[in-house]
Design a protein around this motif. Structure first.
Motif, mmCIF file in Angstrom:
data_model
loop_
_atom_site.group_PDB
_atom_site.id
_atom_site.type_symbol
_atom_site.label_atom_id
_atom_site.label_comp_id
_atom_site.label_asym_id
_atom_site.label_seq_id
_atom_site.Cartn_x
_atom_site.Cartn_y
_atom_site.Cartn_z
ATOM 1 N N ALA A 2 18.851 -6.190 -24.004
ATOM 2 C CA ALA A 2 19.898 -6.746 -24.860
ATOM 3 C C ALA A 2 19.320 -7.610 -25.978
ATOM 4 O O ALA A 2 19.819 -7.613 -27.111
ATOM 5 N N LEU A 3 18.260 -8.353 -25.676
ATOM 6 C CA LEU A 3 17.635 -9.202 -26.686
ATOM 7 C C LEU A 3 17.031 -8.379 -27.818
ATOM 8 O O LEU A 3 17.236 -8.678 -29.010
ATOM 9 N N TRP A 4 16.276 -7.348 -27.483
ATOM 10 C CA TRP A 4 15.675 -6.523 -28.532
ATOM 11 C C TRP A 4 16.753 -5.801 -29.335
ATOM 12 O O TRP A 4 16.625 -5.626 -30.559
ATOM 13 N N ALA A 5 17.839 -5.386 -28.654
ATOM 14 C CA ALA A 5 18.937 -4.749 -29.378
ATOM 15 C C ALA A 5 19.574 -5.722 -30.360
ATOM 16 O O ALA A 5 19.825 -5.376 -31.523
ATOM 17 N N ARG A 6 19.846 -6.963 -29.906
ATOM 18 C CA ARG A 6 20.457 -7.949 -30.796
ATOM 19 C C ARG A 6 19.570 -8.211 -32.008
ATOM 20 O O ARG A 6 20.070 -8.467 -33.111
ATOM 21 N N MET A 7 18.262 -8.129 -31.844
ATOM 22 C CA MET A 7 17.349 -8.383 -32.959
ATOM 23 C C MET A 7 17.073 -7.136 -33.786
ATOM 24 O O MET A 7 16.200 -7.131 -34.654
ATOM 25 N N GLY A 8 17.814 -6.053 -33.523
ATOM 26 C CA GLY A 8 17.741 -4.866 -34.358
ATOM 27 C C GLY A 8 16.596 -3.928 -34.073
ATOM 28 O O GLY A 8 16.324 -3.027 -34.866
ATOM 29 N N GLY B 212 15.794 -1.082 -32.208
ATOM 30 C CA GLY B 212 16.373 -0.025 -31.394
ATOM 31 C C GLY B 212 15.377 0.742 -30.557
ATOM 32 O O GLY B 212 15.629 1.051 -29.385
ATOM 33 N N ASP B 213 14.243 1.109 -31.131
ATOM 34 C CA ASP B 213 13.274 1.905 -30.378
ATOM 35 C C ASP B 213 12.653 1.092 -29.243
ATOM 36 O O ASP B 213 12.400 1.620 -28.154
ATOM 37 N N ARG B 214 12.413 -0.196 -29.484
ATOM 38 C CA ARG B 214 11.887 -1.052 -28.410
ATOM 39 C C ARG B 214 12.935 -1.188 -27.298
ATOM 40 O O ARG B 214 12.610 -1.104 -26.105
ATOM 41 N N ALA B 215 14.178 -1.390 -27.680
ATOM 42 C CA ALA B 215 15.247 -1.489 -26.688
ATOM 43 C C ALA B 215 15.365 -0.199 -25.886
ATOM 44 O O ALA B 215 15.544 -0.224 -24.662
ATOM 45 N N HIS B 216 15.252 0.935 -26.554
ATOM 46 C CA HIS B 216 15.369 2.217 -25.860
ATOM 47 C C HIS B 216 14.225 2.420 -24.875
ATOM 48 O O HIS B 216 14.428 2.930 -23.764
ATOM 49 N N ALA B 217 13.031 2.033 -25.260
ATOM 50 C CA ALA B 217 11.889 2.156 -24.345
ATOM 51 C C ALA B 217 12.117 1.326 -23.082
ATOM 52 O O ALA B 217 11.790 1.752 -21.967
ATOM 53 N N ALA C 182 25.645 -3.658 -21.453
ATOM 54 C CA ALA C 182 25.857 -4.521 -22.612
ATOM 55 C C ALA C 182 24.791 -4.270 -23.667
ATOM 56 O O ALA C 182 25.082 -4.239 -24.873
ATOM 57 N N GLY C 183 23.543 -4.071 -23.233
ATOM 58 C CA GLY C 183 22.461 -3.806 -24.166
ATOM 59 C C GLY C 183 22.636 -2.497 -24.902
ATOM 60 O O GLY C 183 22.380 -2.409 -26.116
ATOM 61 N N PRO D 59 18.315 3.898 -31.848
ATOM 62 C CA PRO D 59 16.962 4.430 -31.661
ATOM 63 C C PRO D 59 16.846 5.869 -32.159
ATOM 64 O O PRO D 59 17.849 6.581 -32.279
ATOM 65 N N LYS D 60 15.635 6.267 -32.425
ATOM 66 C CA LYS D 60 15.405 7.647 -32.874
ATOM 67 C C LYS D 60 15.823 8.655 -31.825
ATOM 68 O O LYS D 60 16.159 9.801 -32.148
ATOM 69 N N ALA D 61 15.827 8.253 -30.556
ATOM 70 C CA ALA D 61 16.156 9.170 -29.462
ATOM 71 C C ALA D 61 17.628 9.563 -29.437
ATOM 72 O O ALA D 61 18.002 10.518 -28.762
ATOM 73 N N TRP D 62 18.485 8.846 -30.174
ATOM 74 C CA TRP D 62 19.913 9.148 -30.210
ATOM 75 C C TRP D 62 20.352 9.437 -31.649
ATOM 76 O O TRP D 62 21.141 8.698 -32.236
ATOM 77 N N PRO D 63 19.864 10.503 -32.271
ATOM 78 C CA PRO D 63 20.223 10.760 -33.675
ATOM 79 C C PRO D 63 21.704 11.076 -33.851
ATOM 80 O O PRO D 63 22.266 10.843 -34.924
#
Length: 818
Positions: free
Chosen positions: A687-693, A695-700, A732-733, A753-757
């Motif tokens: 959730a933290l990485w998502a809030r900070m924009g 996406g790819d880090r959050a997806h990993a 939530a994330g 993230p790139k994984a969800w085009p």
């Protein structure tokens, strides 16, 4: 068929029954035939169901059903079905006052030791004089097991079990040649009973004995079969270990009544009575033989299960559970099964159907059912965006199944718990876990699920006022890092974990979030006394920092993290400052909007808020966890808690728009802590990485959360062991990756993230009382729809651009992008 059942959902069930209970049932199970079933039932979309080809062996393979108050785990075993029961007030102990009479005298001494930097001495004194008596709270217990022993039913040629999230029904299908058995289980919110429907066809008959097992006979986490697919594995009722207080007897024709008592714990006497009633309705011969319910020669049987305790509230245990369960099961027995099922599905879908999500293109969503345990095993490959979709909808299902109006809030395991000694008592840990349970509630369009938490906070404002007065000599109310059914508010467990006064203040964020997502003056007036009481406590207890840095909490700690070996106690950690800053802001906003007359109080709060120390960046470039720069010397550099990042998420004090330097420091902290931790802590990182924009880090991080080390076969979060907060935090994330609303703006695809085009999200809620529908392809937004109050304005940020749109006279806005 009952007229009330003749709605579209009933039509789907009619198709399902004709398909599943026909003489050709065995043909349903191969994968190609399954695809046909899914197309008929779900209109060409992938079924949002959990699917398995073998029964559950350990508890974390069983499938959960719940109506907020009453829960069950369905194992789907062939020869002996096990239905494990829970009732949300069946905790140990009874009403008690845990406040330590020595606390108030010790408080100034502890504060002086902290100011002198004699932290070990401060910790020792607080541990001996300021903690609750007892130092442990009351654990949540189980309500026992129903064991259904089927006579002559053996391993089948074909087998299938599933949990359909849209209908909230767990189904087991067993076939051997022409003979077929279908079992459906759901927990009805309208009728407040667990419903177990057993059907036999193709020459098969239902012949079984049903018995009840007391939960003390079950040890949490015990694997009950060496072979995970051992459908013939059976368990005993262990009659010789039943407590003397337990009675099982006939209660009218075709009914069993179980009566018992809860357990004592940590010196607190047992005070609750509980009852479970099982009533059988159907054809064949139904009788009670001793303490068993017997069914012979039937083709259709409905078992109606009621459970309850004598709990009225945290101070009153005078209820009558026997009368309650007789009324519930008796009323349900007068209704045909089709009506019970239709009413259940209508109540479930009134909440569940509000939001839909698809990650991946349309072609990805049209798939035959895939075995859920195998999808989890392969999750970290990243090739299954549909699993993330399922994870979101499963969390929504779990929340509305464990937290409904009138129930207790979702605890550490939601409502599902196997025994009487669960991990961490399966109670309410409020230094992150209970709050995380409700992180997705508003965005996922399940705001009603917050109601039980609101009522718990109202209780805590009463018991917490006693804790504030006895422990601190303060006005207002306080709760530390845990509470239980009895609303205990004193610190527990020890100074490394419990000397933290901000649990109640953090709970208030869930209340304020609900107001921001669904603005309502009557609701705001209801919560204002809670906000004011929480703020008053800090007005009375904040102290001057010895180095002149402002007002700080003391004694406190950064939750569960030591700043030197074995010592966590300190003054003014970052999380406290952030939470109190938020609390004061909410209180002032509510005071202003409600036009409260107490201007002197508001002025005092404003002055105190201005004197809270700001967030700091340490020598390593990290966001400081403590007021002093201790981070680099702290014993656990990869600690599971990231408490000082509360300001990033779930708060918005630190954000990419207004405080980029602090966001960079938060990223440095997260890189040090690492991406994978316990289940809930991994979800918080996501959730933290998502809030900070990012996406790819959050997806990993999400892939690790979905994988087998952090998700059990039944999709429960693996802390390990099971804690439900990871499911809710992870969801939530995911939603935060797609839509965010903070700082007066709505951010569209802020961390895609790139994984969800490609994908689609309908019915997601945002602050300001609006709902959004969005669709995107090739990573670009293609459609946007907004619903809200006519004339409402929405500030939209996407692709670096900010623009404001106005909803039309019908409260609508829609745009299709080229």
């Amino acid at each position: 068929m009952d007229k009330k059942a003749g709605k579209p959902t009933a039509g789907l069930n009619r198709k399902r029954r004709s398909f599943m209970v026909s003489a050709g049932l065995a043909a349903v199970f191969p994968a190609l035939a399954q695809a046909k079933v899914v197309e008929q039932i779900h209109g060409g979309r992938e079924s949002l169901s959990l699917w398995y080809d073998k029964p559950a062996a350990p508890w974390v393979e069983a499938l959960p059903v719940g109506n907020g108050r009453l829960g069950a785990m369905v194992f789907g075993r062939v020869a002996q079905e096990r239905i494990q029961l829970n009732e949300d007030t069946l905790y140990a102990g009874g009403p008690y006052d845990p406040n330590n009479p020595a606390s108030l005298e010790a408080l100034p001494k502890v504060r002086a030791l902290i100011e002198q930097e004699r932290y070990q001495e401060a910790s020792d004194l607080a541990g001996s004089a300021m903690f609750g008596i007892p130092m442990k709270q009351m654990p949540y217990g189980a309500a026992g097991d129903l064991l259904l022993d089927f006579i002559g039913l053996k391993d089948s040629a074909t087998y299938d079990r599933s949990l359909d999230l849209a209908s909230a029904i767990a189904t087991t299908r067993i076939a051997s040649g022409e003979a077929a058995h279908v079992r459906e289980v759901f927990a009805s919110a309208p009728d407040q009973v667990l419903v177990i429907r057993l059907m036999a066809s193709g020459g098969a008959k239902l012949n079984f004995d049903l018995g009840y097992r007391h939960p003390s006979d079950v040890k949490y986490g015990l694997l009950r079969a060496a072979d995970a697919g051992a459908s013939q594995y059976t368990e005993t009722l262990n009659e010789d270990k039943r407590p003397a207080s337990l009675s099982i007897a006939a209660d009218g024709p075709g009914a069993l009544l179980v009566q018992g008592r809860n357990q004592p714990s940590a010196g607190v006497a047992a005070a609750l009575r509980y009852a479970v009633r099982i009533q059988a309705v159907g054809d064949g011969k139904i009788a009670v033989a001793g303490d068993r319910l017997q069914v012979r020669g039937a083709r259709e049987i409905t078992l109606l299960v009621g459970a309850g305790t004598s709990y009225v509230n945290y101070a009153d245990v005078s209820g009558d559970p026997v009368t309650a369960v007789r009324k519930q099961t008796g009323a349900a027995a007068l209704q045909p099964y089709a009506r019970l099922k239709a009413a259940h599905m209508k109540a479930h879908q009134a909440l569940y159907a509000r939001m839909s999500i698809r990650l991946g293109g349309p072609a990805d969503s049209v798939q035959p059912p895939r075995l859920t345990d195998r999808r989890i095993a392969a999750a970290e490959s990243g090739a299954d965006p549909g699993l993330a979709t399922l994870y979101v909808q499963y969390a929504r299902y779990l929340l509305l199944s464990s937290s409904r109006a009138g129930s207790q809030p979702a605890n550490l395991q939601g409502i599902w718990n196997e025994g009487n000694n669960p991990p961490w008592g399966s109670k309410y840990t409020i230094n992150i876990n209970t709050q995380m349970n409700y992180w997705p509630a508003e965005a996922a369009n399940l705001g009603e699920c917050v109601e039980p938490l609101l009522r718990m906070i109202e209780d805590l404002a009463v018991t917490g006022a006693v804790a504030a007065r006895k422990g601190y000599g303060a006005r207002g109310w306080v709760v530390h890092h845990n509470t239980d059914l009895w609303r205990a508010a004193a610190p527990i467990d020890g100074p490394k974990w419990g000397m933290w006064p901000c649990g109640g203040a953090w709970l208030c964020k869930t209340l304020w979030d609900h107001y921001e997502y669904q603005p309502d003056q009557a609701y705001l007036r209801r919560i204002y006394p809670l906000l004011k009481g929480a703020a008053l406590f800090f007005i009375d207890t904040l102290v001057e920092d010895g180095k002149g840095r402002g007002l700080v909490t003391s004694p406190s700690m950064s939750p569960e993290n030591a700043h030197q070996p074995g010592v966590a106690i300190c003054a003014g950690p970052a999380m406290d400052r952030q939470i109190v800053r938020d609390l004061f802001a909410w209180t002032l906003a509510a005071h202003s909007q409600l036009k409260e007359a107490d201007s002197e109080f508001a002025a005092t709060v404003a002055v105190a808020r201005a004197r809270l120390p700001a967030d700091r960046i340490g020598a390593q470039g990290q966001l400081q966890e403590w007021l002093d720069d201790w981070d680099g010397k702290a014993p656990e550099q990869k600690h599971r808690h990231v408490s000082h990042l509360y300001g990033v998420y779930p708060s918005e004090q630190i954000n990419v728009r207004d405080t980029p330097e602090l966001v960079a420091a938060a990223k440095t902290t997260l890189n040090t802590r690492g991406d994978k931790s316990t289940g809930w802590a991994t979800a918080w990182r996501l959730a933290l990485w998502a809030r900070m924009g990012e996406g790819d880090r959050a997806h990993a991080i999400l892939l690790g959360l979905l994988g087998p080390s952090r998700t059990y076969p039944n999709m429960f979060d693996a802390h390990p062991p099971f804690q439900i907060d990871g499911n809710f935090g992870g969801t939530a994330g995911i939603l935060e990756m797609l839509v965010q609303s903070w700082g007066g703006e709505i951010r569209l695809l802020p961390a895609l993230p790139k994984a969800w085009p490609d994908g689609k999200l309908n019915g997601v809620r945002v602050r300001g009382g609006m709902e959004l529908d969005i669709e995107w392809r090739a990573g670009r937004l293609t459609q946007l729809g907004i619903r809200g109050q006519p004339g409402a304005k929405a500030a939209l940020r996407h692709g670096g651009q900010l623009r404001t749109v106005t909803l039309d006279a019908k409260g609508r806005y829609r745009q299709v992008f080229a």
